[in-house]
Design a protein around this motif. Structure first.
Motif, mmCIF file in Angstrom:
data_model
loop_
_atom_site.group_PDB
_atom_site.id
_atom_site.type_symbol
_atom_site.label_atom_id
_atom_site.label_comp_id
_atom_site.label_asym_id
_atom_site.label_seq_id
_atom_site.Cartn_x
_atom_site.Cartn_y
_atom_site.Cartn_z
ATOM 1 N N SER A 185 0.782 -1.142 0.188
ATOM 2 C CA SER A 185 0.012 0.023 -0.128
ATOM 3 C C SER A 185 0.918 1.198 0.004
ATOM 4 O O SER A 185 2.077 1.448 0.304
ATOM 5 N N ALA A 186 0.269 2.348 -0.559
ATOM 6 C CA ALA A 186 1.000 3.501 -0.505
ATOM 7 C C ALA A 186 1.271 4.309 0.909
ATOM 8 O O ALA A 186 2.274 4.860 1.071
ATOM 9 N N SER A 187 0.449 3.960 1.794
ATOM 10 C CA SER A 187 0.752 4.464 3.122
ATOM 11 C C SER A 187 1.402 3.519 3.876
ATOM 12 O O SER A 187 2.212 4.032 4.972
ATOM 13 N N GLY A 188 1.726 2.266 3.636
ATOM 14 C CA GLY A 188 2.650 1.650 4.184
ATOM 15 C C GLY A 188 1.864 0.855 5.439
ATOM 16 O O GLY A 188 2.480 0.214 6.499
ATOM 17 N N GLN A 189 0.613 1.145 5.798
ATOM 18 C CA GLN A 189 -0.099 0.301 6.772
ATOM 19 C C GLN A 189 -0.082 -0.906 6.932
ATOM 20 O O GLN A 189 -0.397 -1.708 8.073
ATOM 21 N N ILE A 190 0.108 -1.772 5.804
ATOM 22 C CA ILE A 190 0.196 -3.223 5.939
ATOM 23 C C ILE A 190 1.479 -3.711 6.846
ATOM 24 O O ILE A 190 1.402 -4.961 7.324
ATOM 25 N N GLY A 191 2.562 -2.651 6.694
ATOM 26 C CA GLY A 191 3.637 -3.050 7.546
ATOM 27 C C GLY A 191 4.584 -4.368 7.133
ATOM 28 O O GLY A 191 4.718 -4.803 5.966
ATOM 29 N N SER A 201 -2.821 -17.453 3.655
ATOM 30 C CA SER A 201 -3.071 -16.864 5.207
ATOM 31 C C SER A 201 -2.360 -15.515 5.292
ATOM 32 O O SER A 201 -3.083 -14.523 5.885
ATOM 33 N N VAL A 202 -0.993 -15.507 4.802
ATOM 34 C CA VAL A 202 -0.564 -14.220 4.796
ATOM 35 C C VAL A 202 -1.131 -13.094 4.077
ATOM 36 O O VAL A 202 -1.299 -12.016 4.477
ATOM 37 N N LEU A 203 -1.492 -13.439 2.813
ATOM 38 C CA LEU A 203 -2.067 -12.350 1.848
ATOM 39 C C LEU A 203 -3.601 -11.939 2.445
ATOM 40 O O LEU A 203 -3.786 -10.588 2.444
ATOM 41 N N ARG A 204 -4.163 -12.894 3.290
ATOM 42 C CA ARG A 204 -5.414 -12.421 3.788
ATOM 43 C C ARG A 204 -5.376 -11.561 4.873
ATOM 44 O O ARG A 204 -6.016 -10.450 5.316
ATOM 45 N N ALA A 205 -4.303 -11.850 5.815
ATOM 46 C CA ALA A 205 -4.061 -10.823 6.961
ATOM 47 C C ALA A 205 -3.437 -9.625 6.288
ATOM 48 O O ALA A 205 -3.687 -8.652 7.197
ATOM 49 N N ALA A 206 -2.702 -9.672 5.363
ATOM 50 C CA ALA A 206 -2.220 -8.206 4.826
ATOM 51 C C ALA A 206 -3.397 -7.341 4.418
ATOM 52 O O ALA A 206 -3.342 -6.222 4.620
ATOM 53 N N LEU A 207 -4.390 -7.983 3.565
ATOM 54 C CA LEU A 207 -5.702 -7.287 3.147
ATOM 55 C C LEU A 207 -6.223 -6.842 4.203
ATOM 56 O O LEU A 207 -6.970 -5.661 4.118
ATOM 57 N N ASP A 208 -6.411 -7.565 5.495
ATOM 58 C CA ASP A 208 -7.361 -6.969 6.394
ATOM 59 C C ASP A 208 -6.477 -5.839 7.364
ATOM 60 O O ASP A 208 -7.368 -5.195 7.931
ATOM 61 N N ARG A 209 -5.404 -5.567 6.822
ATOM 62 C CA ARG A 209 -4.868 -4.401 7.626
ATOM 63 C C ARG A 209 -4.890 -3.149 6.924
ATOM 64 O O ARG A 209 -4.516 -1.905 7.364
ATOM 65 N N ILE A 210 -5.709 -3.059 5.722
ATOM 66 C CA ILE A 210 -5.918 -1.901 5.044
ATOM 67 C C ILE A 210 -7.189 -1.284 5.448
ATOM 68 O O ILE A 210 -7.982 -1.924 5.254
ATOM 69 N N LYS A 211 -6.906 -0.095 6.156
ATOM 70 C CA LYS A 211 -7.898 0.464 6.569
ATOM 71 C C LYS A 211 -8.212 1.728 5.807
ATOM 72 O O LYS A 211 -7.244 2.165 5.099
ATOM 73 N N LEU A 212 -9.298 2.426 5.996
ATOM 74 C CA LEU A 212 -9.434 3.675 5.287
ATOM 75 C C LEU A 212 -8.738 4.873 5.712
ATOM 76 O O LEU A 212 -8.596 5.060 7.033
#
Length: 751
Positions: A185-191, A201-212
């Motif tokens: 992500s552009a904001s880096g919030q996925i970490g 499982s890693v990809l789903r966890a990464a997607l869950d970290r993207i917030k508005l």
């Protein structure tokens, strides 16, 4: 988390059930044994490090041309199908309008076994063999790196929800068996989860970290000025400029015109700066992703998802940044497909925009081109890197499927650069067409820099020189830790990493990392009548936030009696156990050959379930191979326990053998009738998302188990008739008392 000591010795895993012949696919209970395939000694004192030297007897696979520049080209017919059968003579290549002869031409399949060799040939480079025992999967196998770059700095809630659905569908349905993907992500919030992986499982966890992350250019004056209107004012839209001047004079009649104009221009400049800062962050993140992908072999696909952004006024450097990304994409083999996550949009005016009521129509006219302007950057990135755009449609999933299909195959062209190109920093324009075939559409990169523009040199502070010299004098262990932090594995030394977990009654989940290094890729030197290679070994266990949960490092001497023994196929096996809490973990390991200075690293993820929750769960799958036939049991004879086989770390097997696997079932419920678990198991072997072998659902025998909460199970599958290639072993266990199910899978290859 308490640490355990590394082990380089024999470890055993036993099945607690007797031999049983069952299922038409010859499933039997078995014993798996891990035996090291090479001996290692761990000295107490660290030996002095010899000077670096090149490894002997390294031969080039091929060398075709020198100093060639390459580009990838896709050609489609009117039905959108790839145009097969073209030759070098069919193409006309121009650089800055000048006709260039095609020196190298070949059709390439993305993710294929031969892609890296073909790309190296087009560059005039060579590919060094990593191991004579390396597998060569069948050509139909695919393994492509696919990146999702989510511009969360320019997304509203609706766009974010659309993005989530699109990527979720890809993970569940579109991701190939051997593909790897990353969500960034552009904001880096996925970490820390912003990494390339095949672990869903890693990809789903990464997607869950993207917030508005709502982004607004804030204007507190009236009438409201949008970012787009601010850029128009800066670019001297006289009608719009006069509208805002008149508004000021209307509210403050004594204001001179020139002062009102200065105030409007200053206001516009401030708004433009707000938007430019956010857009710059988006482009910097994308450029970093593209440049880092250079270390990966083959062609890479980047799906750029955004809600649209503006490139700024004529004085901004956004267009120059686009050129830098385009050039970096050419060097890294990256193709960008841009998708507007807003979907089908007529215009950008809505009730929430706070637009002023304007009977003159000036504001309406000034905003008529805003939608297209927010798509300009997305369009340029796709067009100039050889990709496409997916705009003004709610069917983004169809666009993603098309992107995956279109980028699957391409033609590779190479040509000789200009003699002075290595000393220049000029942006070159590429044009490619198919001669005499107007019915064909050509997708090609639009340009590249001969030499990347140099970054601004940082100011040298006192002591920097000494610090730099200290850095170069680091030990092999320190150098190894540095390369382990790289985003992608270093493959100068091929490593095999296998992660497993088993739950222990006294200490909970035990994660084991098994590392294997073939002797033949190491540098052996004579010492005391033997050949000795010295390697530094290091590893780290990290949680999903990147926090270290354990680490190891060691220096190992490996002895061999002769050169023939080095090349006999032996490997060093190194195991590191660690007790961990339930969660998602990444293990990073590395090996550095002290004598040659070459290194190799490997990364892998593993998810450790929470056994204490009481839910049905499974351990990791442990694999081995039996190649020798066993004596059949007669009705008169007692069942015999099968001979143990080596536990495989590489999961590479010869054809026509018998694949043994073992797992442990945890927390199976007790049936009310007999207070015993009623669990059944089904096994599938899958290739390219298609099952090639499926067993019937069969009950697991538990009569001889003392601990019914922990049920070990081992079985055997015949590999007879399965062709060379990559496969997935998928095991599903069903608790028929609670109607719960759990599954586990692992990959293996038939050489």
């Amino acid at each position: 988390m308490p640490l355990a000591s590394p082990i380089i010795k024999t470890a055993k895993f036993f099945a607690a059930t007797p031999v049983s012949l069952c299922l038409p696919l010859c499933l039997i209970f078995c014993v798996l044994v891990l035996t090291p395939t090479g001996r290692a000694q761990i000295p107490q004192d660290t030996p002095p490090e010899p000077k670096d030297q090149s490894r002997q007897n390294q031969t080039d696979v091929l060398r075709v041309y020198t100093e060639l520049v390459q580009t990838d080209v896709m050609v489609f017919d009117k039905q959108g199908r790839f145009a097969n059968g073209l030759t070098a003579a069919d193409f006309e290549l121009r650089i800055d309008g000048k006709l260039k002869p095609v020196e190298f031409f070949e059709k390439v399949t993305a993710g294929s076994v031969n892609e890296e060799v073909q790309l190296a040939a087009a560059r005039g480079a060579s590919v060094r063999p990593t191991s004579t025992r390396s597998a060569s999967p069948a050509p139909l196998d695919r393994g492509r790196p696919i990146f999702f770059y989510v511009d969360d700095l320019h997304m509203d809630l609706s766009s974010l929800q659309t993005t989530r659905k699109l990527i979720t569908r890809f993970i569940d349905s579109e991701m190939g068996q051997n593909d790897e993907a990353a969500i960034t992500s552009a904001s880096g919030q996925i970490g820390f989860l912003q990494q390339l992986t095949d672990n869903k499982s890693v990809l789903r966890a990464a997607l869950d970290r993207i917030k508005l992350r709502p982004y607004f250019v804030k204007d507190f004056e009236r009438p409201t000025m949008t970012e787009y209107q601010a850029i128009a004012v800066i670019n001297n839209d006289r009608e719009l400029l006069q509208y805002y001047i008149d508004a000021i004079i209307r509210d403050y009649p004594s204001t001179p015109v020139n002062m009102a104009e200065s105030r409007v221009r200053a206001r516009a400049a401030g708004l433009a700066r707000q938007g430019y800062a956010v857009t710059t962050n988006t482009l910097i993140g994308l450029e970093g992703l593209v440049r880092a992908a250079k270390d990966l072999p083959g062609r890479k696909l980047v799906i750029f998802l955004s809600g649209g952004f503006l490139l700024g006024d004529s004085s901004s450097d956004s267009r120059y940044r686009l050129q830098r990304i385009t050039s970096a994409a050419a060097r890294s083999g990256v193709v960008i497909y841009s998708m507007d996550a807003r979907g089908l949009v007529a215009n950008l005016l809505d009730a929430s925009s706070g637009a002023e009521f304007d009977m003159s129509g000036v504001l309406s006219r000034s905003s008529s081109g805003e939608l297209n302007a927010t798509q300009d950057g997305l369009h340029a990135l796709a067009k100039d890197t050889g990709g496409k755009t997916v705009f003004n449609t709610n069917a983004l999933d169809a666009g993603l499927s098309r992107a995956l299909k279109e980028t699957d195959t391409y033609y590779l062209l190479a040509w000789k650069p200009e003699p002075d190109s290595h000393h220049a920093s000029k942006f070159r324009r590429i044009e490619v067409k198919v001669v005499g075939r107007p019915d064909l559409t050509v997708q090609v990169r639009r340009g590249f820099f001969d030499r990347e523009p140099e970054a601004v040199a940082a100011k040298t502070e006192p002591g920097d020189k000494a610090k730099k010299e200290s850095e170069t004098a680091k030990t092999p262990e320190a150098q190894l830790r540095k390369v382990m932090l790289a985003p992608y594995p270093l493959r100068d030394i091929p490593l095999t990493l296998d992660l497993t977990y088993l739950n222990t009654a006294d200490r909970g989940p035990k994660l084991s990392a098994f590392l294997q290094v073939p002797h033949e890729v190491l540098s052996f030197a004579p010492a005391n009548g033997k050949l000795v290679a010295t390697i530094a070994v290091a590893g780290a266990v990290l949680d999903d936030k990147g926090n270290a949960g354990g680490a190891f490092n060691n220096r190992i001497n490996i002895e061999a009696a002769s050169v023939a023994a080095v090349k006999s196929g032996q490997s060093l096996t190194y195991a590191y156990p660690l007790y961990v809490k339930p969660g998602l973990y990444q293990v990073r390991v590395g090996v550095r050959d002290v004598q040659s200075g070459r290194s190799g690293t490997a990364h892998s993820w593993i998810e450790v379930p929470n056994i204490a929750s009481g839910q049905l769960a499974l351990s990791s799958l442990l694999l081995g191979l039996r190649t020798q036939p066993e004596i059949s049991n007669t009705p008169e004879s007692a069942p015999k326990v099968p001979e143990p086989v080596d536990l495989s770390i590489a999961h590479r097997f010869a054809p026509n053998g018998y694949l043994r696997f073992m797992l442990v079932v945890y927390n199976a419920a007790r049936a009310p009738a007999d207070s015993k678990p009623d669990v059944a198991i089904q096994v599938q072997v899958v290739r390219e998302e298609q099952p090639v072998l499926t067993t019937a659902l069969r009950r697991i025998q538990v009569e001889n188990n003392q601990d019914l909460a922990t049920i070990p199970y081992a079985a055997e599958l015949s590999l007879n008739g399965l062709p060379t290639g990559r496969y997935v072993l998928h095991v599903t266990v069903v608790d028929r008392v609670t109607k719960q199910s759990a599954s586990q899978q692992t990959r293996f290859e038939i050489e």
